[in-house]
Scaffold this active site. Structure first.
Site, short mmCIF file in Angstrom:
data_model
loop_
_atom_site.label_atom_id
_atom_site.label_comp_id
_atom_site.label_asym_id
_atom_site.label_seq_id
_atom_site.Cartn_x
_atom_site.Cartn_y
_atom_site.Cartn_z
N HIS A 87 0.80 -1.36 0.07
CA HIS A 87 -0.07 0.07 0.06
C HIS A 87 0.72 1.36 0.01
CE1 HIS A 87 0.12 1.02 4.36
NE2 HIS A 87 0.50 -0.38 4.59
N ASP A 98 5.97 2.45 6.24
CA ASP A 98 4.86 1.63 6.24
C ASP A 98 3.92 2.19 5.26
OD1 ASP A 98 2.60 0.10 6.70
OD2 ASP A 98 2.49 0.81 8.97
N GLU A 136 -5.25 1.52 2.65
CA GLU A 136 -5.05 0.26 3.57
C GLU A 136 -5.13 0.84 5.09
OE1 GLU A 136 -2.73 -2.43 6.46
OE2 GLU A 136 -2.37 -0.27 5.76
#
Length: 346
Positions: free
Chosen positions: A65, A174, A206
């Site tokens: 993502h 992330d 996400e």
């Protein structure tokens, strides 16, 4: 691929969930040299497509993502911005934090905090809840109302930089570090004849719902998919059973959110290629897009590969460059193995 430059390009973009356009544009530029075509779907997902040209070829989807956690302006009081969170923001780390307010042009701000001299004992020992925090952008009420519309997103200020011994630190690792691994995987496969049609997706939303990956998977209708996301990197104060040392290679997910033969195939490739790796037991929801992609349409055979990352959901996330490279190698080996004679499950 220059790992640091790739991460700088991706992580330097300010793109929280629902506002991923800058990260998507960077992703398109990075992926374009290694696939047949790249496009964005209606959800804003970036899709790279490489067709093998073989009749009846299975369709394999790799996903990471592109969105990041963030904040969103809900009101203005005396020139200070009230806000809510976008995704899983830890309120403990917000006081004193620098943020970028995504106006045009962007503004900088800081999350206000009381100095220790005026704190009482109760406030000094508690985490301040979101509804008690403000962002200071240095303006009075009139100026702030003109400059910052309600609903403006904000993100942690910063990009990424090198630490010692191959470590890199920054925001939005992330999961843009894993999209960097997908780009590197595509580069490794550039001159390899494949037995599957390969799709690489940089998915949206996400951190709030997984709807980007769900809609993208529905449209692509793959036979199997591998979701690539981060897992918890080990630190001295972290529970050992839930974390993985940086430098130990990717973690391969094992559990009900993964399809058994996919897990075995990925693990076999790691062992055959001599790629350092760990097994990550996931007894339920993996906290990744795999949870939604696995049940798309009539079901999709699913695997999960994770990159160890310290200080997840903070602006100082830390990874090991070697782990990113080993993750890309494992993905490339798994793609090569998919669809070969005898591998009929996919």
């Amino acid at each position: 691929m220059d790992t640091l430059k790739t991460l700088e390009k991706l992580c330097g973009q300010n793109a929280p969930s629902g506002f991923e356009t800058p990260a998507a544009q960077a992703a398109i530029e990075l992926l374009t040299p290694f696939v047949d075509r790249v496009y964005q779907d209606k959800m804003g997902n970036v899709i790279g497509e490489r067709l093998c040209g073989k009749p009846g070829a299975k369709r394999l989807l790799l996903d990471a993502h592109l969105d990041e956690i963030g904040l969103i302006v809900t009101g203005i009081e005396e020139g200070f911005l009230r806000f809510q969170t976008i995704g899983g923001v830890d309120p403990r780390m917000l006081p004193d934090r620098e943020v970028t307010v995504l106006t045009q042009p962007p503004l900088y701000g800081v999350v206000a905090c009381l100095p220790p001299h005026v704190l009482n004992k109760e406030d000094a020992s508690r985490s301040i809840p979101i509804h008690e925090l403000f962002v200071d952008i240095g303006m009075d009420q009139e100026a702030a109302q003109k400059a910052v519309p309600i609903g403006t997103p904000m993100v942690f200020r910063g990009s990424c930089f090198s630490l010692s011994h191959g470590k890199i630190c920054g925001k939005s690792m992330d999961d843009r570090s894993c999209f960097a691994a997908l780009v590197r995987c595509a580069e490794l496969l550039q001159d390899v004849n494949l037995d599957v049609d390969l799709y690489i997706m940089g998915s949206t939303r996400e951190e709030v719902s997984g709807t980007g990956a769900l809609c993208g998977t529905f449209a692509l209708n793959p036979d199997c998919c591998i979701v690539v996301d981060v897992t918890h990197g080990a630190t001295p104060d972290a529970p050992k059973e839930k974390c993985f040392p940086l430098g130990s290679g990717p973690a391969i997910g094992v559990g009900p959110n993964m399809t058994g033969w996919m897990t075995r195939l990925i693990r076999t490739q790691a062992e055959g290629e001599g790629i350092p790796h760990s097994l990550e037991v996931m007894g339920g929801h993996t906290g990744t897009n795999a949870w939604w992609m696995q049940i798309c349409r009539e079901g999709v055979a699913t695997g999960v590969v994770s990159l160890p990352l310290r200080y997840m959901h903070s602006p100082v996330e830390v990874l090991d460059q070697g782990d990113l490279e080993q993750t890309a190698r494992l993905l490339a080996a798994s793609v090569r193995a998919m669809g070969k004679e005898g591998k009929t499950q996919c």
